[in-house]
Design a protein around this motif. Structure first.
Motif, PDB file in Angstrom:
ATOM      1  N   GLY A 159       0.813  -1.210   0.000  1.00 17.29           N
ATOM      2  CA  GLY A 159       0.000   0.000   0.000  1.00 17.29           C
ATOM      3  C   GLY A 159       0.841   1.252   0.000  1.00 17.29           C
ATOM      4  N   PRO A 160       0.183   2.390  -0.059  1.00 17.74           N
ATOM      5  CA  PRO A 160       0.908   3.658  -0.189  1.00 17.74           C
ATOM      6  C   PRO A 160       1.572   4.133   1.100  1.00 17.74           C
ATOM      7  CG  PRO A 160      -1.435   4.072  -0.021  1.00 17.74           C
ATOM      8  CD  PRO A 160      -1.264   2.567  -0.077  1.00 17.74           C
ATOM      9  N   HIS A 161       1.165   3.586   2.247  1.00 15.83           N
ATOM     10  CA  HIS A 161       1.690   4.076   3.523  1.00 15.83           C
ATOM     11  C   HIS A 161       2.467   2.979   4.229  1.00 15.83           C
ATOM     12  CE1 HIS A 161      -1.864   6.653   2.673  1.00 15.83           C
ATOM     13  NE2 HIS A 161      -0.938   7.554   2.874  1.00 15.83           N
ATOM     14  N   LEU A 162       3.744   3.244   4.484  1.00 15.31           N
ATOM     15  CA  LEU A 162       4.597   2.249   5.134  1.00 15.31           C
ATOM     16  C   LEU A 162       4.427   2.239   6.643  1.00 15.31           C
ATOM     17  CD1 LEU A 162       7.832   2.601   3.012  1.00 15.31           C
ATOM     18  CD2 LEU A 162       5.981   0.939   2.796  1.00 15.31           C
ATOM     19  N   TYR A 163       3.736   3.263   7.171  1.00 18.07           N
ATOM     20  CA  TYR A 163       3.368   3.295   8.583  1.00 18.07           C
ATOM     21  C   TYR A 163       1.939   3.797   8.654  1.00 18.07           C
ATOM     22  CZ  TYR A 163       3.296   4.286  13.565  1.00 18.07           C
ATOM     23  OH  TYR A 163       2.971   4.306  14.893  1.00 18.07           O
ATOM     24  N   HIS A 164       1.148   3.196   9.532  1.00 11.60           N
ATOM     25  CA  HIS A 164      -0.242   3.627   9.694  1.00 11.60           C
ATOM     26  C   HIS A 164      -0.635   3.389  11.145  1.00 11.60           C
ATOM     27  CE1 HIS A 164      -4.498   3.917   7.846  1.00 11.60           C
ATOM     28  NE2 HIS A 164      -4.561   4.180   9.136  1.00 11.60           N
ATOM     29  N   GLN A 165      -1.074   4.446  11.790  1.00 10.25           N
ATOM     30  CA  GLN A 165      -1.487   4.356  13.188  1.00 10.25           C
ATOM     31  C   GLN A 165      -2.962   4.731  13.292  1.00 10.25           C
ATOM     32  OE1 GLN A 165       1.269   5.847  16.127  1.00 10.25           O
ATOM     33  NE2 GLN A 165      -0.421   6.765  17.273  1.00 10.25           N
ATOM     34  N   THR A 166      -3.701   3.939  14.049  1.00  6.45           N
ATOM     35  CA  THR A 166      -5.097   4.233  14.334  1.00  6.45           C
ATOM     36  C   THR A 166      -5.241   4.352  15.838  1.00  6.45           C
ATOM     37  OG1 THR A 166      -5.810   2.976  12.398  1.00  6.45           O
ATOM     38  CG2 THR A 166      -7.493   3.513  14.036  1.00  6.45           C
ATOM     39  N   ASN A 167      -5.827   5.463  16.286  1.00  4.34           N
ATOM     40  CA  ASN A 167      -6.027   5.726  17.709  1.00  4.34           C
ATOM     41  C   ASN A 167      -7.516   5.674  18.027  1.00  4.34           C
ATOM     42  OD1 ASN A 167      -3.345   6.346  17.366  1.00  4.34           O
ATOM     43  ND2 ASN A 167      -3.476   8.383  18.266  1.00  4.34           N
ATOM     44  N   TYR A 168      -7.864   4.845  18.998  1.00  3.41           N
ATOM     45  CA  TYR A 168      -9.228   4.754  19.517  1.00  3.41           C
ATOM     46  C   TYR A 168      -9.215   5.369  20.909  1.00  3.41           C
ATOM     47  CZ  TYR A 168      -9.997   1.282  15.848  1.00  3.41           C
ATOM     48  OH  TYR A 168     -10.109   0.634  14.637  1.00  3.41           O
ATOM     49  N   TYR A 169     -10.064   6.372  21.131  1.00  2.70           N
ATOM     50  CA  TYR A 169     -10.140   7.049  22.420  1.00  2.70           C
ATOM     51  C   TYR A 169     -11.510   6.812  23.043  1.00  2.70           C
ATOM     52  CZ  TYR A 169      -6.222   9.716  20.434  1.00  2.70           C
ATOM     53  OH  TYR A 169      -5.040  10.095  19.851  1.00  2.70           O
ATOM     54  N   THR A 170     -11.537   6.627  24.366  1.00  2.55           N
ATOM     55  CA  THR A 170     -12.778   6.415  25.108  1.00  2.55           C
ATOM     56  C   THR A 170     -12.736   7.216  26.400  1.00  2.55           C
ATOM     57  OG1 THR A 170     -12.884   4.152  24.259  1.00  2.55           O
ATOM     58  CG2 THR A 170     -14.305   4.686  26.136  1.00  2.55           C
ATOM     59  N   TRP A 171     -13.747   8.054  26.612  1.00  2.95           N
ATOM     60  CA  TRP A 171     -13.868   8.845  27.828  1.00  2.95           C
ATOM     61  C   TRP A 171     -14.828   8.158  28.798  1.00  2.95           C
ATOM     62  CZ3 TRP A 171     -12.659  10.882  23.206  1.00  2.95           C
ATOM     63  CH2 TRP A 171     -11.679  11.878  23.164  1.00  2.95           C
ATOM     64  N   ALA A 172     -14.707   8.478  30.063  1.00  6.33           N
ATOM     65  CA  ALA A 172     -15.554   7.895  31.110  1.00  6.33           C
ATOM     66  C   ALA A 172     -17.035   8.200  30.891  1.00  6.33           C
ATOM     67  CB  ALA A 172     -15.114   8.397  32.487  1.00  6.33           C
ATOM     68  N   ASP A 173     -17.342   9.322  30.225  1.00  9.95           N
ATOM     69  CA  ASP A 173     -18.746   9.682  29.989  1.00  9.95           C
ATOM     70  C   ASP A 173     -19.352   8.990  28.770  1.00  9.95           C
ATOM     71  OD1 ASP A 173     -17.663  11.026  27.799  1.00  9.95           O
ATOM     72  OD2 ASP A 173     -18.160  13.033  28.532  1.00  9.95           O
ATOM     73  N   GLY A 174     -18.564   8.088  28.128  1.00  3.98           N
ATOM     74  CA  GLY A 174     -19.074   7.329  26.993  1.00  3.98           C
ATOM     75  C   GLY A 174     -18.688   7.858  25.627  1.00  3.98           C
ATOM     76  N   ARG A 175     -18.131   9.051  25.572  1.00  4.23           N
ATOM     77  CA  ARG A 175     -17.682   9.588  24.281  1.00  4.23           C
ATOM     78  C   ARG A 175     -16.576   8.710  23.713  1.00  4.23           C
ATOM     79  NH1 ARG A 175     -14.977  14.691  25.003  1.00  4.23           N
ATOM     80  NH2 ARG A 175     -14.838  14.071  27.184  1.00  4.23           N
ATOM     81  N   THR A 176     -16.524   8.625  22.394  1.00  4.95           N
ATOM     82  CA  THR A 176     -15.450   7.903  21.713  1.00  4.95           C
ATOM     83  C   THR A 176     -14.988   8.712  20.516  1.00  4.95           C
ATOM     84  OG1 THR A 176     -16.958   6.675  20.286  1.00  4.95           O
ATOM     85  CG2 THR A 176     -16.357   5.638  22.392  1.00  4.95           C
ATOM     86  N   GLU A 177     -13.772   8.432  20.098  1.00  6.69           N
ATOM     87  CA  GLU A 177     -13.221   9.089  18.912  1.00  6.69           C
ATOM     88  C   GLU A 177     -12.204   8.147  18.283  1.00  6.69           C
ATOM     89  OE1 GLU A 177     -10.786  13.183  17.826  1.00  6.69           O
ATOM     90  OE2 GLU A 177     -11.986  13.102  19.665  1.00  6.69           O
ATOM     91  N   VAL A 178     -12.143   8.164  16.959  1.00  9.83           N
ATOM     92  CA  VAL A 178     -11.157   7.366  16.221  1.00  9.83           C
ATOM     93  C   VAL A 178     -10.398   8.321  15.317  1.00  9.83           C
ATOM     94  CG1 VAL A 178     -10.782   5.486  14.587  1.00  9.83           C
ATOM     95  CG2 VAL A 178     -12.667   5.347  16.231  1.00  9.83           C
ATOM     96  N   ARG A 179      -9.076   8.213  15.347  1.00 10.33           N
ATOM     97  CA  ARG A 179      -8.238   9.050  14.473  1.00 10.33           C
ATOM     98  C   ARG A 179      -7.287   8.166  13.694  1.00 10.33           C
ATOM     99  NH1 ARG A 179      -6.819  14.436  17.988  1.00 10.33           N
ATOM    100  NH2 ARG A 179      -8.947  15.245  17.986  1.00 10.33           N
ATOM    101  N   GLU A 180      -7.184   8.438  12.400  1.00 10.08           N
ATOM    102  CA  GLU A 180      -6.307   7.687  11.502  1.00 10.08           C
ATOM    103  C   GLU A 180      -5.085   8.535  11.161  1.00 10.08           C
ATOM    104  OE1 GLU A 180      -6.713   4.596  10.504  1.00 10.08           O
ATOM    105  OE2 GLU A 180      -8.787   4.255  11.134  1.00 10.08           O
ATOM    106  N   PHE A 181      -3.920   7.906  11.216  1.00 13.27           N
ATOM    107  CA  PHE A 181      -2.670   8.601  10.907  1.00 13.27           C
ATOM    108  C   PHE A 181      -1.820   7.785   9.927  1.00 13.27           C
ATOM    109  CE2 PHE A 181      -3.944  10.099  15.118  1.00 13.27           C
ATOM    110  CZ  PHE A 181      -3.919  11.466  14.928  1.00 13.27           C
ATOM    111  N   PRO A 182      -2.245   7.719   8.652  1.00 11.43           N
ATOM    112  CA  PRO A 182      -1.368   7.084   7.659  1.00 11.43           C
ATOM    113  C   PRO A 182      -0.170   7.994   7.408  1.00 11.43           C
ATOM    114  CG  PRO A 182      -3.283   8.058   6.589  1.00 11.43           C
ATOM    115  CD  PRO A 182      -3.470   8.244   8.072  1.00 11.43           C
ATOM    116  N   ALA A 183       0.982   7.378   7.168  1.00  8.54           N
ATOM    117  CA  ALA A 183       2.197   8.186   7.025  1.00  8.54           C
ATOM    118  C   ALA A 183       3.080   7.658   5.903  1.00  8.54           C
ATOM    119  CB  ALA A 183       2.968   8.187   8.339  1.00  8.54           C
TER     120      ALA A 183
END
Length: 162
Positions: free
Chosen positions: A46-70
């Protein structure tokens, strides 16, 4: 040579990491905290030799996903996406081979930049990271991150948030 050979310290970070992010303002007051699960990947193709995905979870139930292809070039990992522009590099002055340094700037906010230092334990089972958020030359926020290694086999957990 490839990314794994040129950046053997960064290659030790490949896999899944669970952690806690704690944010402090310039007055050292805690302003946020959340759990994380990070997938640090070195894809075989693929085009990215490094790829990081971050999953975040807060105590109040909020979530977030961030993609960092590099991209990889000049013995650095380079990001340029909607959120950040910057790089990661191993620190050759660290004779213990524990330190990776990152610099990035928020897209659309040239007054804010960040330096991150990552320290991996000799056994590879723990790492800690610190971020210094700097706005107009002044410390705005610090982030302290403590993480534990889950598995090198990121493919087996892909898409699982912890």
């Amino acid at each position: 040579m490839g990314i794994r050979e040129d950046m053997p310290l960064l290659a030790r970070h490949e896999g899944v990491w669970d952690g806690i992010y704690t944010y402090f303002n310039a007055a050292n007051e805690k302003i946020d905290e959340h759990k994380s699960r990070l997938f640090c990947r070195f894809p075989d193709s693929g085009p990215h030799l490094y790829h990081q995905t971050n999953y975040y979870t807060w105590a109040d139930g909020r979530t977030e996903v961030r993609e960092f292809p590099a991209e990889y070039r000049d013995k650095r990992v380079w990001w340029d996406n909607d959120l950040i522009k910057g790089w990661a590099a191993e620190v050759p002055l660290d004779e213990y081979n524990r330190t990776v340094m990152l610099y990035w700037q928020r897209q659309g906010d040239p007054s804010l930049y960040l330096y991150e230092q990552i320290q991996i334990a000799d056994d590879g089972h723990n790492r800690c990271r610190t971020w210094h958020w700097i706005r107009n030359g002044m410390l705005e926020t610090r982030t302290a991150i403590q993480e534990k290694f889950v598995t090198r086999d990121w493919r087996s957990l892909e898409g699982q948030t912890g």
